[in-house]
Scaffold this active site. Structure first.
Site, PDB file in Angstrom:
ATOM      1  N   CYS A  52       8.698  12.645 -16.199  1.00 22.65           N
ATOM      2  CA  CYS A  52       8.389  11.683 -15.466  1.00 22.65           C
ATOM      3  C   CYS A  52       8.446  11.870 -13.836  1.00 22.65           C
ATOM      4  CB  CYS A  52       9.505  10.361 -16.023  1.00 22.65           C
ATOM      5  SG  CYS A  52       9.326   9.134 -14.717  1.00 22.65           S
ATOM      6  N   TRP A  85      12.052   6.342 -25.122  1.00 19.06           N
ATOM      7  CA  TRP A  85      12.630   7.776 -24.739  1.00 19.06           C
ATOM      8  C   TRP A  85      13.674   8.002 -25.837  1.00 19.06           C
ATOM      9  CZ3 TRP A  85       9.560  10.728 -21.844  1.00 19.06           C
ATOM     10  CH2 TRP A  85       9.013  10.344 -20.863  1.00 19.06           C
ATOM     11  N   SER A 146      13.585   3.737  -9.217  1.00 15.70           N
ATOM     12  CA  SER A 146      13.633   5.393  -8.894  1.00 15.70           C
ATOM     13  C   SER A 146      13.838   5.174  -7.066  1.00 15.70           C
ATOM     14  CB  SER A 146      12.378   6.073  -9.374  1.00 15.70           C
ATOM     15  OG  SER A 146      11.377   5.552  -8.529  1.00 15.70           O
ATOM     16  N   TYR A 196      -2.009   6.723 -12.461  1.00 15.42           N
ATOM     17  CA  TYR A 196      -1.756   6.054 -13.522  1.00 15.42           C
ATOM     18  C   TYR A 196      -2.737   4.906 -13.655  1.00 15.42           C
ATOM     19  CZ  TYR A 196       2.665   8.254 -14.335  1.00 15.42           C
ATOM     20  OH  TYR A 196       3.716   9.171 -14.508  1.00 15.42           O
TER      21      TYR A 196
END
Length: 340
Positions: A52, A85, A146, A196
């Site tokens: 990622c 995940w 993030s 994306y």
């Protein structure tokens, strides 16, 4: 919300546009007196995926700021399936440092990242994304955004706990903050998220609109990096968040996004000489970038998890190598340079 974890565009959305989820956990580590989450050695843990790009940002900053002994980390398995995940199982041969079962005490029965989310919020119903910054003391997620984790790690919050040689690095220096924010705005939308929006588009119109905007933005980066500068980074001598946030997308561009997301108007190594040089400088000369780039996870995740795009889960062999050496070029570029 899409009906399946691996269904990236809502089936009811006729625009065919991929829309990224807004992060849910937005607390901060702060050295202000009385802070809910103060900086402490060994208190915080990062859950990441090497595949990622959003999680990759935080690993780079962690290493650049010398926080390896301050903030622990572990990596999930490269495969993303309907359960979200998952953690590698004990004894499972998964490449990459710290690709292990959930190492947190009390999490021995946690098989998937979703269990960490449910521990913090039992009614959580959105995607289980990486990175996750976790507090071992309160057993809660601090943040899953993030950009904000990068900001916490990359500035001076932990400076009292690291060796002096790391304290001088500030990835968000005051004199460049307005320029950093201005670049973040268009780079995020058109490049970081643009790949994306191109790859997950479910209509030709959405794909073509986004892929054209993506390459217009790459042209803009190429022009900026072509300007005479006193250093190898985007802003010259100062290594900043902009370098990190661009790198994590562009290091994946040729190996994955060109073919898998149909971002194929040009590749980086033959179509953007200044971006290519900037990218390789970071990879080969800054260990924090190279050491956190795990191409097996990157390639296997995209090509074997996105079965709506690649139903046979066959991973392309090229391009070879994943990153060209600093003194090497593809034949087309060699030919062009020889004629200059």
């Amino acid at each position: 919300m899409a009906s399946k974890i691996t269904q990236w565009v809502n089936v009811t959305d006729k625009t065919g546009e991929f829309k990224r989820q807004v992060s849910s956990f937005r607390d901060w580590i702060s050295n202000e007196p009385g802070a809910k989450y103060p900086p402490e050695k060994g208190r915080y843990h990062l859950y990441v995926s090497y595949a990622c790009p959003w999680a990759h940002r935080t690993l780079i900053a962690r290493k650049l700021k010398g926080l390896e002994d301050i903030i622990s980390f572990s990596a999930v398995h490269w495969h993303l399936a309907e359960g979200g995940w998952r953690f590698p199982t004990k004894g499972e041969d998964v490449p990459g440092e710290n690709a292990v079962p959930d190492p947190i005490e009390g999490h021995e029965d946690f098989t998937h990242l979703r269990h960490v989310y449910f521990e913090s919020e039992p009614e959580y119903s959105a995607r289980f994304t990486v990175p996750v910054l976790y507090d071992k003391k309160t057993k809660r997620i601090v943040s899953n955004e993030s950009s904000e984790i990068l900001r916490m790690i990359g500035t001076g919050v932990f400076d009292d706990l690291v060796d002096e040689k790391y304290r001088g690095l500030n990835l968000y220096p005051q004199d460049l903050q307005s320029q950093i924010e201005e670049n973040h705005t268009w780079m995020y939308d058109l490049i970081n998220n643009g790949v994306y929006k191109s790859g997950f588009a479910t209509t030709a119109e959405a794909y073509e609109r986004n892929v054209k905007s993506l390459f217009e933005a790459l042209d803009r980066v190429e022009q900026e990096l072509a300007k005479p500068k006193a250093g190898p980074y985007y802003f010259g001598k100062a290594l900043t968040e902009v370098d990190i946030r661009l790198y994590v997308t562009l290091i994946r561009f040729d190996p994955v996004y060109v073919q898998h997301f149909k971002c194929n108007l040009r590749d980086i190594r033959s179509g953007y000489p200044n971006i290519h040089l900037w990218l390789r400088n970071l990879y080969w000369r800054e260990p924090a970038f190279k050491d956190t780039t795990q191409f097996e996870h990157i390639k296997w995740h995209y090509t074997r998890s996105h079965t709506n795009i690649n139903p046979l889960s066959i991973t392309p062999l090229g391009p070879l190598p994943d990153v060209l050496p600093l003194d090497e070029e593809v034949p087309a570029v060699k030919t062009a340079l020889s004629k200059v």
